[in-house]
Design a protein around this motif. Structure first.
Motif, PDB file in Angstrom:
ATOM      1  N   CYS A 149       0.874  -1.181   0.000  1.00 15.42           N
ATOM      2  CA  CYS A 149       0.000   0.000   0.000  1.00 15.42           C
ATOM      3  C   CYS A 149       0.907   1.225   0.000  1.00 15.42           C
ATOM      4  N   SER A 150       0.335   2.407   0.028  1.00 14.13           N
ATOM      5  CA  SER A 150       1.164   3.614  -0.032  1.00 14.13           C
ATOM      6  C   SER A 150       1.968   3.818   1.248  1.00 14.13           C
ATOM      7  N   ALA A 151       1.352   3.528   2.395  1.00  8.47           N
ATOM      8  CA  ALA A 151       2.089   3.667   3.654  1.00  8.47           C
ATOM      9  C   ALA A 151       3.301   2.744   3.625  1.00  8.47           C
ATOM     10  N   VAL A 211      -1.000   8.864   7.519  1.00  6.58           N
ATOM     11  CA  VAL A 211      -0.968   8.281   6.172  1.00  6.58           C
ATOM     12  C   VAL A 211      -2.037   7.189   6.157  1.00  6.58           C
ATOM     13  N   LEU A 218      -2.842  15.970  -0.410  1.00  9.34           N
ATOM     14  CA  LEU A 218      -3.869  15.468   0.492  1.00  9.34           C
ATOM     15  C   LEU A 218      -4.964  16.530   0.610  1.00  9.34           C
ATOM     16  N   ASP A 266       5.287  11.702  -0.894  1.00  8.19           N
ATOM     17  CA  ASP A 266       4.061  10.939  -0.666  1.00  8.19           C
ATOM     18  C   ASP A 266       2.941  11.629  -1.437  1.00  8.19           C
ATOM     19  N   GLN A 287      -5.039   1.824  -5.018  1.00  8.92           N
ATOM     20  CA  GLN A 287      -6.464   1.585  -4.765  1.00  8.92           C
ATOM     21  C   GLN A 287      -7.283   2.854  -4.602  1.00  8.92           C
ATOM     22  N   LYS A 288      -6.636   4.007  -4.605  1.00 10.58           N
ATOM     23  CA  LYS A 288      -7.422   5.234  -4.484  1.00 10.58           C
ATOM     24  C   LYS A 288      -7.868   5.666  -5.881  1.00 10.58           C
TER      25      LYS A 288
HETATM   26  C1  LIG Z   1      -4.188   7.406   1.806  1.00  9.58           C
HETATM   27  C2  LIG Z   1      -2.897   8.061   1.990  1.00  9.58           C
HETATM   28  C3  LIG Z   1      -1.794   7.334   2.441  1.00  9.58           C
HETATM   29  C4  LIG Z   1      -1.906   5.879   2.799  1.00  9.58           C
HETATM   30  O1  LIG Z   1      -2.254   5.119   1.699  1.00  9.58           O
HETATM   31  P1  LIG Z   1      -2.474   3.545   1.835  1.00  9.58           P
HETATM   32  O2  LIG Z   1      -2.346   3.060   0.451  1.00  9.58           O
HETATM   33  O3  LIG Z   1      -3.837   3.372   2.410  1.00  9.58           O
HETATM   34  O4  LIG Z   1      -1.415   3.022   2.734  1.00  9.58           O
HETATM   35  C5  LIG Z   1      -0.588   7.983   2.559  1.00  9.58           C
HETATM   36  N1  LIG Z   1      -0.454   9.298   2.286  1.00  9.58           N
HETATM   37  C6  LIG Z   1      -1.493  10.045   1.840  1.00  9.58           C
HETATM   38  C7  LIG Z   1      -1.264  11.475   1.520  1.00  9.58           C
HETATM   39  C8  LIG Z   1      -2.749   9.453   1.683  1.00  9.58           C
HETATM   40  O5  LIG Z   1      -3.777  10.179   1.240  1.00  9.58           O
END
Ligand SMILES: *Cc1c(COP(=O)(O)O)cnc(C)c1O
Length: 400
Positions: free
Chosen positions: A71-73, A115, A162, A191, A214-215
């Protein structure tokens, strides 16, 4: 035909919030789902699949290379780890013990965010790195960054996109952040998990950029890391160390490749037109309710149409808090973006609504306001509570 909601005994959710982790993120397009389903039945060599993902990520972002993680984190933790170990496999397997004293990660204090639901400083520190916060919560100066970039710094982290542009406006711009770090040869990790501008960050000189699979990209849960080939390779190798508990499966990688192909071929204007029509109807219906007002907006960098609904401060009306709670308490559950709820504002995102959902939401709002006239319902949130308290309440439901 019974739905998966029925068979698994789970409540249907109308997601007017956008790709939130707590709501299962985006609704994956059928074309992408078909590829994921086929991949699940196959055996593949994972390095080769990652290599193909690298090529797809390059097409999307213009970066030299890319890899897919859980995932992104995970992408942030893995990029931080890679900035400390490079491709030294022995070092990779020693983390979170960091060799050689290059263990500091610089970040502006105003970028210390969640995150998803975990604080970013925790995600950085789990690699063994030490976080160096610079500046103040809503301000940072070039001299803060310059003074922080010592020989012990492995990388600097920058958060962007964000909630559109709602970061404090007096933090350092990405442009000056990169310029100052480049002079000291410190890699910049960006990020951009909420971002959709897939090309500009790499072209501005970021060394590593992280996007979400996934977003807005609309794949299965996964994180995309892109950047220079050396650094991305060092990220990919982390699967042999701290990246292991964050690893992605073949379905996640297939989802990324397929979602990129779909994204590059789709016409985004079409989806926006559909959303705009729905949002216009919704706004008209809301305006007809005493004490509520609504307007259509579009955040910069957001691929979706959003409606901002404002609740007047009036004893005969529920508070925005109560309305939010009322929408979430029924069947189907209706979830909205409650980031500005303390200000009397609820945000509706139209990305994942089916036709007719907007009317169902209006009816629920009307019903809830009528109910409220007859009871004290919906006043149960105390003023002391914040959005995070309310989020924690949903976790408590699991226990009760
Ligand atoms: C959603 C988000 C994350 C975490 O993303 P995951 O894929 O759910 O781990 C990290 N940084 C930002 C800015 C986000 O919006």
């Amino acid at each position: 035909m019974s739905t998966l909601y029925d068979r698994m005994g789970i409540t249907k959710v109308i997601n007017a919030r956008g790709p939130a982790t707590t709501l299962g993120s985006s609704r994956v397009h059928e074309r992408v789902r078909t590829d994921i389903e086929e991949m699940l039945g196959l055996s593949v060599e994972m390095w080769e699949l990652q290599k193909k993902a690298s090529e797809a990520i390059s097409r999307l972002t213009g970066a030299e290379a890319g890899c897919v993680v859980g995932c992104s984190a995970a992408g942030i933790a893995i990029a931080v780890a890679a900035s400390m170990t490079g491709d030294d496999m022995a070092h990779i397997k020693e983390l979170p013990t960091v060799r050689g004293g290059k263990n500091k990660i610089v970040i502006q204090k105003g970028h210390i965010i969640g995150v998803g639901d975990a604080p970013i400083h925790q995600v950085i520190r789990m690699t063994g790195a030490e976080v160096v916060e610079i500046g103040e919560s809503i301000d940072c100066a070039t001299y803060h960054l310059e003074a922080s970039l010592t020989d012990e710094v492995a990388a600097a982290v920058y958060v962007t996109y964000l909630f559109g542009d709602s970061f404090p406006p007096n933090l350092l711009s990405l442009e000056s952040f990169i310029e100052i770090c480049k002079k000291k040869r410190i890699p910049v990790i960006v990020d951009a998990a909420y971002g959709t501008d897939y090309k500009s960050l790499i072209s501005q000189g970021a060394d590593i950029v992280i996007y979400s699979g996934q977003k807005w990209l609309g794949g299965a849960t996964a994180g995309l890391i892109c950047g220079s080939k050396d650094l991305v390779y060092a990220c990919y190798l982390q699967e042999n160390g701290i990246g292991r508990p964050m690893k992605v499966g073949k379905e996640g990688i297939a989802g990324v490749i397929s979602a990129i192909e779909y994204h590059l071929s789709a016409n985004p204007d079409h989806a926006l037109q559909v959303q705009l029509k729905q949002a216009t109807k919704f706004v008209e219906r809301i305006q007809a309710i005493d004490g509520l007002s609504a307007q259509i907006g579009r955040k910069p960098h957001s691929p979706s149409i959003q409606v901002e609904l404002r609740v007047a401060a009036d004893d005969n009306l529920p508070t925005a808090w109560a309305l939010n709670q009322g929408l979430a308490a029924g069947n189907p559950v209706i979830k909205v973006n409650d980031y500005f709820v303390q200000l009397g504002v609820l945000m509706f995102d139209f990305s994942f609504l089916d036709e007719g959902d907007e009317e169902l939401i209006v009816q629920r709002i009307r019903y809830f306001i009528k109910q409220l006239g007859q009871s004290e319902g919906g006043k149960s949130y105390s003023k002391a509570q914040t959005r995070l308290d309310a989020m924690y309440d949903t976790y408590k439901k699991w226990m009760n």
